[in-house]
Design an enzyme around this catalytic site. Sequence first.
Site, PDB file in Angstrom:
ATOM      1  N   CYS A  81       0.813  -1.220   0.000  1.00  0.00           N
ATOM      2  CA  CYS A  81       0.000   0.000   0.000  1.00  0.00           C
ATOM      3  C   CYS A  81       0.853   1.281   0.000  1.00  0.00           C
ATOM      4  O   CYS A  81       1.446   1.596  -1.001  1.00  0.00           O
ATOM      5  CB  CYS A  81      -0.995  -0.052   1.152  1.00  0.00           C
ATOM      6  SG  CYS A  81      -2.407   1.028   0.869  1.00  0.00           S
ATOM      7  N   HIS A 111      -3.172  -5.420   2.728  1.00  0.00           N
ATOM      8  CA  HIS A 111      -2.632  -5.121   4.064  1.00  0.00           C
ATOM      9  C   HIS A 111      -2.661  -6.300   5.025  1.00  0.00           C
ATOM     10  O   HIS A 111      -3.275  -7.319   4.751  1.00  0.00           O
ATOM     11  CB  HIS A 111      -3.498  -4.051   4.718  1.00  0.00           C
ATOM     12  CG  HIS A 111      -3.003  -2.682   4.489  1.00  0.00           C
ATOM     13  ND1 HIS A 111      -1.808  -2.233   4.961  1.00  0.00           N
ATOM     14  CD2 HIS A 111      -3.553  -1.650   3.822  1.00  0.00           C
ATOM     15  CE1 HIS A 111      -1.652  -0.977   4.603  1.00  0.00           C
ATOM     16  NE2 HIS A 111      -2.686  -0.602   3.909  1.00  0.00           N
TER      17      HIS A 111
HETATM   18  N1  GLN Z   1      -2.331   6.793   2.377  1.00  0.00           N
HETATM   19  C1  GLN Z   1      -2.381   6.000   1.195  1.00  0.00           C
HETATM   20  C2  GLN Z   1      -3.761   5.993   0.563  1.00  0.00           C
HETATM   21  O1  GLN Z   1      -4.730   6.276   1.219  1.00  0.00           O
HETATM   22  C3  GLN Z   1      -1.927   4.593   1.512  1.00  0.00           C
HETATM   23  C4  GLN Z   1      -2.897   3.908   2.423  1.00  0.00           C
HETATM   24  C5  GLN Z   1      -2.386   2.669   3.034  1.00  0.00           C
HETATM   25  O2  GLN Z   1      -1.192   2.378   3.121  1.00  0.00           O
HETATM   26  N2  GLN Z   1      -3.355   1.935   3.554  1.00  0.00           N
HETATM   27  O3  GLN Z   1      -3.872   5.684  -0.601  1.00  0.00           O
END
Ligand code: GLN
Length: 241
Positions: free
Chosen positions: A94, A194
Amino acid sequence: MELKICHMYPDVLNLYGDRGNVMCMRKRLEWRGIDAEVTRLPIGSSANLAGFDLVFIGGGQDFEQQVLLDDLHRGKDREILSAVRDGLPFLTICGGYQMMGNYYETYDGVRCDFIGAVDLYTVGSKKRMIGNYKFQCGTESGGSVVVGFENHSGQTFLGEGVQPLGQVLAGFGNNGEDGTEGVRWLNVFGTYSHGPLLPKNPAFCDQILLTALQRKYGTAELAPLDDAAELAAHNEMAAKL
Ligand code: GLN
């Protein structure tokens, strides 16, 4: 045999317990009698990636991605870029996946210039892409079906000639539009998935470990494990989706 694993930014990029993936890799190596040494590289630590066999980077919120920018551009960016070109395997999740690309422009209009190790970029959208999802990896990444959990505002678009990690079977993936999920560039595995990604996707975990072992030792094989519990978790979610 031994793998030296670098856990980069464990202090700021660890949403939903992404570090569980490092524990999973270590355990699946140890169960086969292969040593694993994990080194954490938080903000402020040395940028040197020499001697590592595998790098893991987790995800984070927009705020945390901005917090690490100064540190990233103090040398880790160049070090990561040359390690990627050198074929070092990376698993990036992510926010860590977005960081391997050219930039991330958040929905609030903040631009994070990232590493440019992989030709991709990310733009924040109003709608968050949240939920359990599944995708099928490309053959060069083992071809397994992966079940995961995504939560991102960023829509990621791959440059020309850059292959996704896989194709979305259910959920959003890279951008909710083109059916792609993640990236596979040289030995970089990038994904939006994740948390307990690897424990419930043992085939995908082994694909990454094998990539690292083969790069280090030329040839390598992984003995089969009893994955009954892992596969029960995987199959239950795959069926729901
Ligand atoms: N902040 C980034 C987004 O919202 C990555 C999010 C994350 O790592 N869950 O796209």
